[in-house]
Write an enzyme that holds these catalytic residues in place. Sequence first.
Site, PDB file in Angstrom:
ATOM      1  N   ARG A 132       5.586   8.810  12.284  1.00 57.59           N
ATOM      2  CA  ARG A 132       4.870  10.025  12.661  1.00 57.59           C
ATOM      3  C   ARG A 132       3.378   9.766  12.609  1.00 57.59           C
ATOM      4  O   ARG A 132       2.627  10.143  13.500  1.00 57.59           O
ATOM      5  CB  ARG A 132       5.228  11.175  11.719  1.00 57.59           C
ATOM      6  CG  ARG A 132       4.646  12.529  12.149  1.00 57.59           C
ATOM      7  CD  ARG A 132       4.561  13.509  11.000  1.00 57.59           C
ATOM      8  NE  ARG A 132       3.512  13.143  10.039  1.00 57.59           N
ATOM      9  CZ  ARG A 132       3.198  13.873   8.976  1.00 57.59           C
ATOM     10  NH1 ARG A 132       3.863  14.978   8.729  1.00 57.59           N
ATOM     11  NH2 ARG A 132       2.234  13.468   8.160  1.00 57.59           N
TER      12      ARG A 132
ATOM     13  N   GLU B 258       3.561  -7.383   6.544  1.00 59.25           N
ATOM     14  CA  GLU B 258       2.783  -6.412   7.310  1.00 59.25           C
ATOM     15  C   GLU B 258       1.304  -6.767   7.270  1.00 59.25           C
ATOM     16  O   GLU B 258       0.762  -7.108   6.222  1.00 59.25           O
ATOM     17  CB  GLU B 258       2.992  -5.004   6.748  1.00 59.25           C
ATOM     18  CG  GLU B 258       2.204  -3.927   7.508  1.00 59.25           C
ATOM     19  CD  GLU B 258       2.524  -2.536   6.998  1.00 59.25           C
ATOM     20  OE1 GLU B 258       3.699  -2.137   7.111  1.00 59.25           O
ATOM     21  OE2 GLU B 258       1.609  -1.867   6.473  1.00 59.25           O
TER      22      GLU B 258
ATOM     23  N   ASP C 184      13.503  15.455   2.672  1.00 60.50           N
ATOM     24  CA  ASP C 184      13.009  14.128   3.052  1.00 60.50           C
ATOM     25  C   ASP C 184      14.159  13.230   3.506  1.00 60.50           C
ATOM     26  O   ASP C 184      14.037  12.497   4.495  1.00 60.50           O
ATOM     27  CB  ASP C 184      12.270  13.508   1.871  1.00 60.50           C
ATOM     28  CG  ASP C 184      11.299  12.432   2.289  1.00 60.50           C
ATOM     29  OD1 ASP C 184      10.513  12.671   3.229  1.00 60.50           O
ATOM     30  OD2 ASP C 184      11.323  11.350   1.692  1.00 60.50           O
TER      31      ASP C 184
ATOM     32  N   ASN D  60      15.280  14.193   6.927  1.00 61.13           N
ATOM     33  CA  ASN D  60      14.383  13.652   7.949  1.00 61.13           C
ATOM     34  C   ASN D  60      14.676  12.185   8.213  1.00 61.13           C
ATOM     35  O   ASN D  60      14.687  11.736   9.375  1.00 61.13           O
ATOM     36  CB  ASN D  60      12.930  13.821   7.504  1.00 61.13           C
ATOM     37  CG  ASN D  60      11.944  13.387   8.569  1.00 61.13           C
ATOM     38  OD1 ASN D  60      12.035  13.802   9.722  1.00 61.13           O
ATOM     39  ND2 ASN D  60      11.006  12.531   8.197  1.00 61.13           N
TER      40      ASN D  60
ATOM     41  N   TYR E  48      -1.167   0.465  13.016  1.00 63.58           N
ATOM     42  CA  TYR E  48      -1.715   1.115  14.199  1.00 63.58           C
ATOM     43  C   TYR E  48      -2.316   2.445  13.779  1.00 63.58           C
ATOM     44  O   TYR E  48      -1.730   3.168  12.973  1.00 63.58           O
ATOM     45  CB  TYR E  48      -0.537   1.327  15.156  1.00 63.58           C
ATOM     46  CG  TYR E  48      -0.738   2.177  16.370  1.00 63.58           C
ATOM     47  CD1 TYR E  48      -0.936   1.583  17.612  1.00 63.58           C
ATOM     48  CD2 TYR E  48      -0.631   3.562  16.320  1.00 63.58           C
ATOM     49  CE1 TYR E  48      -1.043   2.359  18.757  1.00 63.58           C
ATOM     50  CE2 TYR E  48      -0.741   4.342  17.459  1.00 63.58           C
ATOM     51  CZ  TYR E  48      -0.945   3.736  18.674  1.00 63.58           C
ATOM     52  OH  TYR E  48      -1.056   4.490  19.811  1.00 63.58           O
TER      53      TYR E  48
ATOM     54  N   HIS F  11       8.233  11.918   0.704  1.00 63.32           N
ATOM     55  CA  HIS F  11       6.977  12.013   1.459  1.00 63.32           C
ATOM     56  C   HIS F  11       6.193  13.235   0.982  1.00 63.32           C
ATOM     57  O   HIS F  11       6.773  14.290   0.732  1.00 63.32           O
ATOM     58  CB  HIS F  11       7.290  12.135   2.955  1.00 63.32           C
ATOM     59  CG  HIS F  11       6.090  11.979   3.829  1.00 63.32           C
ATOM     60  ND1 HIS F  11       5.140  12.969   3.976  1.00 63.32           N
ATOM     61  CD2 HIS F  11       5.679  10.947   4.611  1.00 63.32           C
ATOM     62  CE1 HIS F  11       4.192  12.555   4.815  1.00 63.32           C
ATOM     63  NE2 HIS F  11       4.496  11.328   5.203  1.00 63.32           N
TER      64      HIS F  11
ATOM     65  N   ALA G 138      -4.857   6.046  14.997  1.00 59.77           N
ATOM     66  CA  ALA G 138      -5.243   6.877  16.134  1.00 59.77           C
ATOM     67  C   ALA G 138      -6.549   6.355  16.728  1.00 59.77           C
ATOM     68  O   ALA G 138      -7.393   5.797  16.044  1.00 59.77           O
ATOM     69  CB  ALA G 138      -5.417   8.327  15.674  1.00 59.77           C
TER      70      ALA G 138
END
Length: 306
Positions: A115, A25, A168, A171, A57, A159, A59
């Site tokens: 998210r 990454e 969690d 999800n 990435y 999380h 905002a």
Amino acid sequence: MSSLVDPRGAPLFADVAGDIEVSFEFFPPKTEKMEETLWESVQTLAPLAPRFVSVTYGAGGSTRERTHNTVARIVRETSIPAAAHLTCVEATRDEIDAVANDYWHAGVRHIVALRGDPPRAGEKYQTHPGGYENAADLVAGLRKLHPFEISVAAYPECHPDSAHKAADLDNLKRKIDAGATRAITQFFFTPECFFRFRDEAAAAGIHAELVPGIMPVMNYASVVRMSAMCGTEVPDWMGRLFEGLDDHPAARQLVAATVAAELCRKLYAGGERAFHFYTLNRAELSYAICHLLGVRPAVPALETAA
């Protein structure tokens, strides 16, 4: 005699055959110097034939553009499969769909769907008006656009926004059921943490691939800060190992590579054959760890286009 060490056992890493897959990454560079460092890292790690490299990435338009440019360059100039991170933060569904379409048209076939964190530290996450509600919703939306390969995040230690471990895992299962290909874990520092999570996920009906996320310690204080933000426990013994190495970066790298490689070796002994490295745009530690695990160059080094 310590029960942790068998003096008659095989040498360290002698039982690791190199039969693993690795991925790396990166984050998008903000300056020309950072761009140069990033590309040097890509060139260094490319010969290890990673299954993919991902680019984070954030905002905001400028960050999105940097991510797109970095991913597009990897696709354009290398043979490495590139994965672009995509989040739900501060964007409508139409805006996110447009970004995803741009990636597809640029040749990107793999999305890391998240998210995302609140754009301002300390704030509680809120769904953007007209946006995707969460990562599971984003995965479902991406599935309607193109046949992307989709990775999602998993949290071995839960999380911070989840009420408890069961919530969690629920999800995570929703993300997998929505169409995710695999889950990549948040970093952790003990093999028991991952093995416990793997068992809990299986018991919850999650049968997709779970890839351990590995964070080599480049700066111990920074890792402690990041761990506090994401709920990762830092063992006391790590503090003792890195104590006194602040002014000895070369020695610190040797210790960091050994610690992370030993974690991977134990995960390997427990059946894991894929690892995702959080490089922080530096190749040396990840390359050394892969070497200890038996991963050797499979392709020639990249040549940057003139």
